[in-house]
Design a protein around this motif. Structure first.
Motif, mmCIF file in Angstrom:
data_model
loop_
_atom_site.group_PDB
_atom_site.id
_atom_site.type_symbol
_atom_site.label_atom_id
_atom_site.label_comp_id
_atom_site.label_asym_id
_atom_site.label_seq_id
_atom_site.Cartn_x
_atom_site.Cartn_y
_atom_site.Cartn_z
ATOM 1 N N LEU A 122 41.923 37.167 30.560
ATOM 2 C CA LEU A 122 43.355 37.108 30.816
ATOM 3 C C LEU A 122 43.782 38.208 31.785
ATOM 4 C CD1 LEU A 122 46.128 35.891 30.239
ATOM 5 C CD2 LEU A 122 46.309 37.431 28.257
ATOM 6 N N TYR A 123 43.310 39.406 31.544
ATOM 7 C CA TYR A 123 43.640 40.540 32.419
ATOM 8 C C TYR A 123 43.094 40.304 33.830
ATOM 9 C CZ TYR A 123 43.821 45.303 34.226
ATOM 10 O OH TYR A 123 44.075 46.413 34.999
ATOM 11 N N LYS A 124 41.901 39.740 33.924
ATOM 12 C CA LYS A 124 41.286 39.454 35.216
ATOM 13 C C LYS A 124 42.126 38.457 36.008
ATOM 14 C CE LYS A 124 36.943 37.770 37.248
ATOM 15 N NZ LYS A 124 35.561 37.310 36.951
ATOM 16 N N ARG A 125 42.614 37.420 35.343
ATOM 17 C CA ARG A 125 43.425 36.409 36.027
ATOM 18 C C ARG A 125 44.760 36.978 36.489
ATOM 19 N NH1 ARG A 125 42.381 31.151 32.045
ATOM 20 N NH2 ARG A 125 40.198 30.791 32.695
ATOM 21 N N ILE A 126 45.347 37.849 35.680
ATOM 22 C CA ILE A 126 46.614 38.479 36.067
ATOM 23 C C ILE A 126 46.422 39.341 37.307
ATOM 24 C CG2 ILE A 126 48.373 40.149 35.361
ATOM 25 C CD1 ILE A 126 48.024 39.125 32.493
ATOM 26 N N VAL A 127 45.364 40.130 37.306
ATOM 27 C CA VAL A 127 45.086 40.995 38.458
ATOM 28 C C VAL A 127 44.816 40.166 39.712
ATOM 29 C CG1 VAL A 127 43.477 42.696 39.393
ATOM 30 C CG2 VAL A 127 44.237 42.883 37.031
ATOM 31 N N GLN A 128 44.046 39.090 39.570
ATOM 32 C CA GLN A 128 43.774 38.218 40.709
ATOM 33 C C GLN A 128 45.061 37.646 41.286
ATOM 34 O OE1 GLN A 128 40.702 35.735 38.653
ATOM 35 N NE2 GLN A 128 39.573 35.954 40.556
ATOM 36 N N VAL A 130 48.080 38.886 41.107
ATOM 37 C CA VAL A 130 48.870 39.953 41.730
ATOM 38 C C VAL A 130 48.321 40.304 43.119
ATOM 39 C CG1 VAL A 130 49.512 42.387 41.544
ATOM 40 C CG2 VAL A 130 49.664 40.900 39.544
ATOM 41 N N VAL A 131 47.004 40.404 43.259
ATOM 42 C CA VAL A 131 46.440 40.800 44.550
ATOM 43 C C VAL A 131 46.436 39.638 45.549
ATOM 44 C CG1 VAL A 131 45.020 42.613 43.533
ATOM 45 C CG2 VAL A 131 44.056 40.310 43.800
ATOM 46 N N TYR A 132 46.543 38.391 45.064
ATOM 47 C CA TYR A 132 46.643 37.241 45.968
ATOM 48 C C TYR A 132 48.027 37.125 46.592
ATOM 49 C CZ TYR A 132 42.292 35.259 44.018
ATOM 50 O OH TYR A 132 40.993 35.039 43.625
ATOM 51 N N MET A 133 49.059 37.512 45.845
ATOM 52 C CA MET A 133 50.441 37.228 46.222
ATOM 53 C C MET A 133 50.850 37.732 47.607
ATOM 54 S SD MET A 133 52.447 37.663 42.595
ATOM 55 C CE MET A 133 54.051 37.513 43.380
ATOM 56 N N GLY A 186 47.661 45.365 56.807
ATOM 57 C CA GLY A 186 46.740 44.236 56.810
ATOM 58 C C GLY A 186 45.824 44.245 55.597
ATOM 59 N N ILE A 187 45.383 45.429 55.196
ATOM 60 C CA ILE A 187 44.543 45.538 54.000
ATOM 61 C C ILE A 187 45.333 45.106 52.769
ATOM 62 C CG2 ILE A 187 43.325 47.168 52.501
ATOM 63 C CD1 ILE A 187 42.644 48.792 54.993
ATOM 64 N N GLY A 192 43.263 40.868 48.849
ATOM 65 C CA GLY A 192 43.175 40.018 47.659
ATOM 66 C C GLY A 192 42.779 38.595 47.985
ATOM 67 N N TRP A 193 43.364 38.043 49.045
ATOM 68 C CA TRP A 193 43.032 36.677 49.445
ATOM 69 C C TRP A 193 41.577 36.576 49.892
ATOM 70 C CZ3 TRP A 193 45.217 32.181 48.610
ATOM 71 C CH2 TRP A 193 44.857 31.077 49.382
ATOM 72 N N GLY A 194 41.076 37.620 50.550
ATOM 73 C CA GLY A 194 39.687 37.603 51.019
ATOM 74 C C GLY A 194 38.666 37.635 49.903
ATOM 75 N N THR A 195 39.088 38.004 48.697
ATOM 76 C CA THR A 195 38.140 38.064 47.580
ATOM 77 C C THR A 195 37.715 36.672 47.105
ATOM 78 O OG1 THR A 195 39.937 38.137 45.951
ATOM 79 C CG2 THR A 195 39.088 40.245 46.751
ATOM 80 N N ILE A 196 38.478 35.629 47.459
ATOM 81 C CA ILE A 196 38.192 34.285 46.946
ATOM 82 C C ILE A 196 36.771 33.860 47.303
ATOM 83 C CG2 ILE A 196 38.799 31.845 47.161
ATOM 84 C CD1 ILE A 196 41.692 32.693 47.494
ATOM 85 N N ILE A 197 36.391 34.048 48.562
ATOM 86 C CA ILE A 197 35.059 33.632 49.013
ATOM 87 C C ILE A 197 33.978 34.439 48.305
ATOM 88 C CG2 ILE A 197 33.502 33.531 50.999
ATOM 89 C CD1 ILE A 197 35.930 32.934 52.718
#
Length: 318
Positions: A122-128, A130-133, A186-187, A192-197
């Motif tokens: 749950l915590y992992k999904r919340i953090v993901q 937040v950093v994607y937004m 830019g960072i 966060g979006w770059g972590t998807i791959i």
């Protein structure tokens, strides 16, 4: 044996002669129909516009068109090489792009590894989330946030500086800080979006490798170095090659929203220069030459990086 099977499978999808090409295409017509939108996109927006590059070798006049404008050879490329303003802006672009590779490129890799280490789902999904937004915010909004945070009167950063007993700093009006602000924003927006791959690549690692390493006494740091990072290396190489191909193509909107008369000396890049010289000053031929220069340099760097990568790691784009 597997390579022979793959070759046989590929041969089955190739037409055996020119006379059977139409029959072959009709047989797989559904695939060709699905490919048509993509083919049309690249033809209309990528390949056909290449014909307009001819104006880089002309003194282009919009009323005479490409056919009526006089040809001048490499005049605009020579002007580009002798123009001190262009050389200064090229230096800015090289420095900002280099900072972007050194600091921004590793950020999603590090963040993906850190997220992968989280055990509470749950915590992992919340953090993901937040950093994607920030990725979904336009650069105009990002620049507004940066201006607000760095404001010399009400910005959070300057409030801390004043609390520590120092004078406030006008970050957006100082050439010394503009490159750091551009790269840092830019960072924040894209890491966060770059972590998807990279998270997708990490999901493909066999958990038994970690279990075996634990039995051998390896800690989490050792597992990261010996298992996680090697598994990510092919993805890292491909993403790095794609980044190198766009080395001089930093992005117009990413920089333009941060520029003002006080920081433009160190902040102006080729993309913003093309906008000002091409659209505002109507120097169409000259800016087309600058655009061709960017493309040729990007292609040259990509070919070299791809060859070095293939020789060093065995991974490449082609």
């Amino acid at each position: 044996m597997s390579s022979k099977i793959e070759s046989a499978q590929l041969a089955a999808f190739r037409p055996k002669s020119g006379r059977r090409l139409i029959t072959y295409m009709w047989k797989y017509r559904a695939l060709y129909v699905m490919a048509l939108p993509g083919i049309a996109y690249f033809l209309i927006f990528k390949y056909i516009p290449l014909l307009g590059s001819a104006i880089a070798f002309q003194d282009f006049n919009m009323f005479k068109g490409v056919g009526g404008s006089p040809w001048v050879g490499l005049k605009h490329f020579q002007r580009m090489a002798e123009n001190p303003e262009f050389l200064h802006i090229l230096n800015n672009t090289l420095l900002i792009s280099l900072y972007d590779i050194v600091f921004k490129f590793p950020a999603p890799i590090i963040l993906a590894i850190m997220l992968n280490e989280l055990r509470l789902v749950l915590y992992k999904r919340i953090v993901q989330t937040v950093v994607y937004m920030p990725h979904f915010l336009s650069w105009v909004i990002v620049s507004g946030i940066a201006v607000g945070i760095l404001s010399p009167s009400s910005g959070m950063v300057n409030q801390v500086i004043v609390w520590l007993g120092f004078e406030p700093i006008y970050f957006m009006g100082d050439n010394a800080y503009i490159r750091s602000i551009i790269v840092g924003s830019g960072i924040w927006r894209e890491a966060g979006w770059g972590t998807i791959i990279y998270l997708a690549a990490l999901a493909g690692i066999n958990p038994e490798l970690y279990e075996a390493s634990e039995m051998d006494g390896a800690n989490r740091w050792r597992q990261t170095l010996s298992i996680t990072f090697p598994a990510l290396l092919p993805t890292i190489v491909i993403m790095f090659l794609l980044q190198i191909g766009n080395f001089l193509d930093f992005g117009f909107e990413r920089v333009f929203v941060f520029l003002n008369p006080l920081n433009i000396v160190n902040g102006e890049i080729l993309d913003t220069y093309i906008y000002k010289a091409g659209l505002l000053r109507q120097q169409f031929s000259f800016t087309t030459a600058v655009g061709m220069f960017k493309s040729v340099v990007g292609l040259f760097l990509l070919v070299i990086a791809n060859a070095l990568s293939k020789k060093a790691t065995g991974e490449s784009l082609y």
